[in-house]
Scaffold this motif. Structure first.
Motif, short mmCIF file in Angstrom:
data_model
loop_
_atom_site.label_atom_id
_atom_site.label_comp_id
_atom_site.label_asym_id
_atom_site.label_seq_id
_atom_site.Cartn_x
_atom_site.Cartn_y
_atom_site.Cartn_z
N GLN A 10 0.83 -1.20 0.00
CA GLN A 10 0.00 0.00 0.00
C GLN A 10 0.86 1.25 0.00
N TYR A 11 1.99 1.21 0.71
CA TYR A 11 2.88 2.37 0.75
C TYR A 11 3.49 2.62 -0.63
N LYS A 12 3.90 1.54 -1.32
CA LYS A 12 4.53 1.68 -2.63
C LYS A 12 3.53 2.16 -3.68
N LEU A 13 2.29 1.69 -3.59
CA LEU A 13 1.32 1.95 -4.66
C LEU A 13 0.35 3.08 -4.33
N GLY A 14 0.36 3.56 -3.09
CA GLY A 14 -0.66 4.51 -2.67
C GLY A 14 -0.45 5.94 -3.13
N GLY A 15 0.74 6.31 -3.54
CA GLY A 15 0.98 7.68 -3.95
C GLY A 15 1.43 8.55 -2.78
N VAL A 16 1.70 9.82 -3.07
CA VAL A 16 2.28 10.72 -2.08
C VAL A 16 1.33 11.00 -0.92
N ALA A 17 0.03 11.06 -1.17
CA ALA A 17 -0.92 11.34 -0.09
C ALA A 17 -0.91 10.23 0.95
N HIS A 18 -0.95 8.98 0.48
CA HIS A 18 -0.92 7.85 1.41
C HIS A 18 0.42 7.79 2.15
N ARG A 19 1.49 8.15 1.47
CA ARG A 19 2.79 8.14 2.13
C ARG A 19 2.87 9.21 3.21
N LEU A 20 2.28 10.36 2.97
CA LEU A 20 2.24 11.40 4.00
C LEU A 20 1.45 10.94 5.21
N ILE A 21 0.37 10.22 4.97
CA ILE A 21 -0.41 9.67 6.08
C ILE A 21 0.45 8.67 6.87
N TYR A 22 1.17 7.81 6.17
CA TYR A 22 2.06 6.86 6.82
C TYR A 22 3.12 7.59 7.65
N TRP A 23 3.70 8.64 7.08
CA TRP A 23 4.73 9.39 7.81
C TRP A 23 4.16 10.04 9.08
N ASN A 24 2.98 10.61 8.98
CA ASN A 24 2.36 11.23 10.13
C ASN A 24 2.05 10.21 11.22
N VAL A 25 1.51 9.07 10.80
CA VAL A 25 1.21 8.01 11.78
C VAL A 25 2.51 7.49 12.39
N GLY A 26 3.53 7.30 11.57
CA GLY A 26 4.82 6.83 12.08
C GLY A 26 5.43 7.79 13.09
N CYS A 27 5.37 9.09 12.78
CA CYS A 27 5.90 10.10 13.70
C CYS A 27 5.11 10.12 15.01
N PHE A 28 3.81 9.87 14.92
CA PHE A 28 2.98 9.83 16.13
C PHE A 28 3.38 8.65 17.01
N LEU A 29 3.64 7.50 16.40
CA LEU A 29 4.06 6.33 17.16
C LEU A 29 5.41 6.56 17.81
N VAL A 30 6.31 7.22 17.09
CA VAL A 30 7.62 7.55 17.66
C VAL A 30 7.46 8.50 18.85
N SER A 31 6.58 9.48 18.71
CA SER A 31 6.38 10.45 19.78
C SER A 31 5.76 9.80 21.02
N LEU A 32 4.93 8.76 20.80
CA LEU A 32 4.37 8.04 21.95
C LEU A 32 5.47 7.37 22.77
N VAL A 33 6.48 6.89 22.09
CA VAL A 33 7.57 6.18 22.77
C VAL A 33 8.53 7.16 23.46
N PHE A 34 8.86 8.26 22.80
CA PHE A 34 9.93 9.14 23.30
C PHE A 34 9.45 10.43 23.95
N PHE A 35 8.26 10.93 23.57
CA PHE A 35 7.86 12.26 24.02
C PHE A 35 6.63 12.28 24.92
#
Length: 287
Positions: A10-35
């Motif tokens: 889904q990340y490879k085929l979803g386009g830039v919008a889906h990738r931005l959503i993935y990046w935002n979700v990923g950053c949120f998960l990182v912030s849960l762990v560290f911040f």
């Protein structure tokens, strides 16, 4: 195929919008762990992530004018922004390219960050900010400016015009401007303003998103290793049947045709509509 492979596809085929959503979700998960401070029940974002109005912070950490737009102060903050991002992107990408989408996201975030810092300097206030709302407002207002009368079908409401939805969101921001989260509303409205200006300049022949595209291409080419291929002597084999070369082209065309049909199916019915065989085929083709 396991869930991880499914997400990769889904990340490879979803386009830039889906990738931005993935990046935002990923950053949120990182912030849960560290911040995230469980004792206080809130986030404590460091000054190298969040955008601070203190000159001593943003001057030495200018990247925070962009990084703040990938982090969120809570699950519902993230959820609401990603729903609006997915909604706005589906309409924006109907008329514009992936590069224009990403360029507008980045520039809207930076412009809104500058407006936030400038606004708080005038108000003599100090604060920090996170959230993708300003960048998303730039996308939403841009496509609304371009096609304000587009019909949008909402659950339980029916058909409404795109500008009705955007107007409601902007009015809510204006109504809450002095009540709570003033800095957030400054950035939201600034992002919206940039989206409007972007479309007006684009209609006059100036595409501001090319600035972001040029910077990305510049750094990509700078870090790309030059490929040197040794000289090879080519021998022509005139006795080789022409039919062999033709058959290879036909095989490649059939594979490409199958990929195009699957991508067309995704655009119409979504990724979940694919069969297991189709998903496996796309995953292997993307390797």
């Amino acid at each position: 195929m396991n869930i991880l492979d499914d997400l990769k596809s889904q990340y490879k085929l979803g386009g830039v919008a889906h990738r931005l959503i993935y990046w935002n979700v990923g950053c949120f998960l990182v912030s849960l762990v560290f911040f995230y401070q469980f004792s206080l029940g809130s986030f404590n974002f460091p000054t190298w992530v969040a955008l601070s109005t203190e000159p001593s912070n943003f001057i030495v950490k200018p990247w925070t004018f962009l990084t703040y737009s990938f982090f969120h102060d809570g699950f519902f903050h993230l959820l609401f922004n990603m729903v609006i991002l997915n909604f706005a992107s589906s309409y924006f990408l109907t008329f514009f390219t992936q590069k224009q989408f990403f360029g507008l996201y980045v520039l809207s975030a930076i412009f809104a960050g500058i407006s936030f810092v400038g606004g708080y300097y005038i108000l003599n206030l100090s604060a920090s900010i996170v959230g993708a709302s300003a960048a998303i407002m730039g996308i939403l207002v841009a496509v609304t400016t371009y096609q304000p009368l587009m019909n949008v079908r909402l659950l339980l409401i029916g058909n409404v015009k795109l500008w009705h939805i955007t107007a409601v969101i902007l009015i809510l921001d204006l109504m809450q401007f002095r009540l709570d989260n003033t800095g957030g509303h400054i950035s939201h409205l600034s992002g919206a303003l940039f989206g409007f200006v972007y479309i007006k300049l684009l209609q006059n022949g100036t595409d501001l998103s090319k600035i972001v595209t040029w910077i990305i291409d510049f750094f990509a080419s700078s870090f790309k290793k030059p490929t040197s291929t040794p000289f090879r002597k080519v021998h022509k084999n005139y006795s080789q049947p022409i039919e062999n070369r033709v058959s290879k082209i036909i095989t490649k065309d059939k594979a490409q045709q199958q990929i195009d049909e699957i991508l067309d199916k995704i655009s119409k019915s979504g990724y979940d509509s694919l069969s297991k065989t189709e998903k496996e085929f796309l995953f292997k083709a993307g390797k």
